[in-house]
Design a protein around this motif. Structure first.
Motif, PDB file in Angstrom:
ATOM      1  N   VAL A 166       0.880  -1.415  -0.124  1.00 20.27           N
ATOM      2  CA  VAL A 166       0.125  -0.440  -0.250  1.00 20.27           C
ATOM      3  C   VAL A 166       0.993   1.417   0.114  1.00 20.27           C
ATOM      4  O   VAL A 166       1.764   1.654   0.642  1.00 20.27           O
ATOM      5  N   VAL A 167       0.463   2.541  -1.097  1.00 23.32           N
ATOM      6  CA  VAL A 167       1.702   3.380  -0.776  1.00 23.32           C
ATOM      7  C   VAL A 167       0.755   4.070  -1.526  1.00 23.32           C
ATOM      8  O   VAL A 167      -0.584   3.856  -2.568  1.00 23.32           O
ATOM      9  N   VAL A 168       0.945   5.705  -1.530  1.00 26.42           N
ATOM     10  CA  VAL A 168       0.614   6.927  -2.025  1.00 26.42           C
ATOM     11  C   VAL A 168       1.358   7.729  -2.039  1.00 26.42           C
ATOM     12  O   VAL A 168       2.324   7.782  -0.810  1.00 26.42           O
ATOM     13  N   SER A 169       1.775   7.981  -3.051  1.00 22.20           N
ATOM     14  CA  SER A 169       3.152   9.056  -2.742  1.00 22.20           C
ATOM     15  C   SER A 169       2.861  10.389  -2.173  1.00 22.20           C
ATOM     16  O   SER A 169       2.048  10.909  -1.946  1.00 22.20           O
ATOM     17  N   SER A 170       4.299  10.777  -1.626  1.00 25.16           N
ATOM     18  CA  SER A 170       4.292  11.904  -0.761  1.00 25.16           C
ATOM     19  C   SER A 170       4.026  13.026  -1.050  1.00 25.16           C
ATOM     20  O   SER A 170       3.147  14.049  -0.474  1.00 25.16           O
ATOM     21  N   ARG A 171       3.825  13.100  -2.616  1.00 24.63           N
ATOM     22  CA  ARG A 171       2.675  14.288  -2.882  1.00 24.63           C
ATOM     23  C   ARG A 171       1.572  14.295  -3.229  1.00 24.63           C
ATOM     24  O   ARG A 171       0.823  15.294  -3.693  1.00 24.63           O
ATOM     25  N   ALA A 172       0.745  13.117  -2.779  1.00 22.15           N
ATOM     26  CA  ALA A 172      -0.872  13.370  -2.885  1.00 22.15           C
ATOM     27  C   ALA A 172      -1.398  12.840  -1.669  1.00 22.15           C
ATOM     28  O   ALA A 172      -2.522  12.524  -1.707  1.00 22.15           O
ATOM     29  N   ARG A 173      -0.477  12.789  -0.372  1.00 25.21           N
ATOM     30  CA  ARG A 173      -0.985  12.138   1.173  1.00 25.21           C
ATOM     31  C   ARG A 173      -2.179  13.182   0.756  1.00 25.21           C
ATOM     32  O   ARG A 173      -1.858  14.190   1.120  1.00 25.21           O
ATOM     33  N   GLY A 206      -6.918  11.320   0.379  1.00 25.21           N
ATOM     34  CA  GLY A 206      -8.527   9.989  -0.002  1.00 25.21           C
ATOM     35  C   GLY A 206      -8.029   9.695  -0.585  1.00 25.21           C
ATOM     36  O   GLY A 206      -8.571   8.109  -1.241  1.00 25.21           O
ATOM     37  N   LEU A 207      -6.826   9.556  -1.123  1.00 28.09           N
ATOM     38  CA  LEU A 207      -6.525   8.487  -2.324  1.00 28.09           C
ATOM     39  C   LEU A 207      -6.519   6.785  -1.802  1.00 28.09           C
ATOM     40  O   LEU A 207      -6.771   5.939  -2.264  1.00 28.09           O
ATOM     41  N   GLY A 208      -6.086   6.971  -0.750  1.00 31.29           N
ATOM     42  CA  GLY A 208      -5.747   5.397   0.489  1.00 31.29           C
ATOM     43  C   GLY A 208      -6.603   5.645   0.566  1.00 31.29           C
ATOM     44  O   GLY A 208      -7.026   3.891   0.752  1.00 31.29           O
ATOM     45  N   LYS A 209      -7.635   6.166   0.721  1.00 34.74           N
ATOM     46  CA  LYS A 209      -9.198   5.245   1.749  1.00 34.74           C
ATOM     47  C   LYS A 209      -9.825   4.838   0.105  1.00 34.74           C
ATOM     48  O   LYS A 209     -10.724   3.730   0.303  1.00 34.74           O
ATOM     49  N   GLN A 210      -9.136   5.884  -0.752  1.00 33.83           N
ATOM     50  CA  GLN A 210     -10.209   4.872  -2.107  1.00 33.83           C
ATOM     51  C   GLN A 210     -10.135   4.099  -2.481  1.00 33.83           C
ATOM     52  O   GLN A 210     -10.350   2.754  -3.195  1.00 33.83           O
ATOM     53  N   LEU A 211      -8.808   3.364  -2.452  1.00 29.91           N
ATOM     54  CA  LEU A 211      -8.194   2.001  -2.772  1.00 29.91           C
ATOM     55  C   LEU A 211      -8.779   1.550  -1.465  1.00 29.91           C
ATOM     56  O   LEU A 211      -9.063   0.554  -2.506  1.00 29.91           O
ATOM     57  N   MET A 212      -8.393   1.628  -0.570  1.00 29.39           N
ATOM     58  CA  MET A 212      -9.022   0.500   0.108  1.00 29.39           C
ATOM     59  C   MET A 212     -10.219  -0.169   0.338  1.00 29.39           C
ATOM     60  O   MET A 212     -10.370  -1.408   0.176  1.00 29.39           O
ATOM     61  N   THR A 213     -11.276   1.463  -0.036  1.00 28.68           N
ATOM     62  CA  THR A 213     -12.467   0.583   0.030  1.00 28.68           C
ATOM     63  C   THR A 213     -12.480   0.055  -1.025  1.00 28.68           C
ATOM     64  O   THR A 213     -13.434  -1.100  -1.742  1.00 28.68           O
ATOM     65  N   ALA A 214     -12.515   0.328  -2.550  1.00 31.13           N
ATOM     66  CA  ALA A 214     -11.927  -0.415  -4.016  1.00 31.13           C
ATOM     67  C   ALA A 214     -11.764  -1.766  -3.850  1.00 31.13           C
ATOM     68  O   ALA A 214     -12.720  -2.977  -3.883  1.00 31.13           O
ATOM     69  N   VAL A 215     -10.677  -2.148  -2.903  1.00 36.97           N
ATOM     70  CA  VAL A 215     -10.506  -3.637  -2.411  1.00 36.97           C
ATOM     71  C   VAL A 215     -11.169  -4.454  -1.482  1.00 36.97           C
ATOM     72  O   VAL A 215     -10.971  -5.529  -1.739  1.00 36.97           O
ATOM     73  N   GLU A 216     -11.422  -3.597  -0.308  1.00 37.54           N
ATOM     74  CA  GLU A 216     -12.320  -4.232   0.280  1.00 37.54           C
ATOM     75  C   GLU A 216     -14.018  -4.515  -0.654  1.00 37.54           C
ATOM     76  O   GLU A 216     -14.237  -5.546  -0.279  1.00 37.54           O
ATOM     77  N   ALA A 217     -14.106  -3.616  -1.185  1.00 33.30           N
ATOM     78  CA  ALA A 217     -15.107  -4.244  -2.238  1.00 33.30           C
ATOM     79  C   ALA A 217     -15.385  -5.759  -2.790  1.00 33.30           C
ATOM     80  O   ALA A 217     -16.208  -6.155  -3.705  1.00 33.30           O
ATOM     81  N   ILE A 218     -13.847  -5.966  -3.812  1.00 34.93           N
ATOM     82  CA  ILE A 218     -12.935  -6.975  -4.285  1.00 34.93           C
ATOM     83  C   ILE A 218     -13.681  -8.428  -3.916  1.00 34.93           C
ATOM     84  O   ILE A 218     -14.151  -8.981  -3.211  1.00 34.93           O
TER      85      ILE A 218
END
Length: 147
Positions: A81-88, A91-103
């Motif tokens: 799990v990684v979000v660029s330091s330029r984009a922390r 909400g990107l991490g939350k959206q990634l985790m939510t998407a993988v949880e849905a799968i």
């Protein structure tokens, strides 16, 4: 606007940069492509990216593992799990985790497991906000070397 989608081969250079930010190590591009192709051919692997204006700024991998315990339902392991330091903190991490949880739900997983390095305290706060609980289990890792 953030788009969460499966990572394709045209994003491998950017993915390698993200992983370098996460681990401090850059993968050999040829080996990365070879391994990526193998992962893409295996439906048990889910490799998601968070894109902003077409730029890959976050990623995670989910792996579906079949279990032989109880109802024999699968479980998911989340790694890298990684979000660029330029984009922390966008909400990107939350959206990634939510998407993988849905799968994981769609694939009937019984639970999701992830591990995080002891010193990544900021990440631990994030995971707890996402509903993951520190169950006080011991985690062990043995690095294997090639002969």
């Amino acid at each position: 606007m953030v788009t969460i989608k499966e990572i394709e081969a045209d994003s491998l250079e950017a993915l390698n940069e993200l992983y370098s930010e996460l681990t401090g190590v850059t993968a050999n591009p040829g080996k990365l492509k070879e391994t990526f192709n193998m992962i893409k051919a295996d439906s048990r692997y889910i490799l998601l990216g968070a894109y902003t204006d077409g730029e890959l700024l976050g990623s995670l991998m989910g792996i579906i593992c079949q279990d032989l315990v109880g109802d024999c339902r699968p479980f998911m392991v989340i790694e890298n799990v990684v979000v660029s330091s330029r984009a922390r903190r966008r909400g990107l991490g939350k959206q990634l985790m939510t998407a993988v949880e849905a799968i994981a739900h769609k694939r009937n997983c019984y639970y999701i497991i992830l591990v995080s390095g002891e010193k990544r305290k900021e990440a631990h706060v994030f995971y707890e906000r996402m509903g993951y609980r520190d169950e006080k289990v011991e985690g062990y890792r043995k690095h294997l070397t090639s002969h």
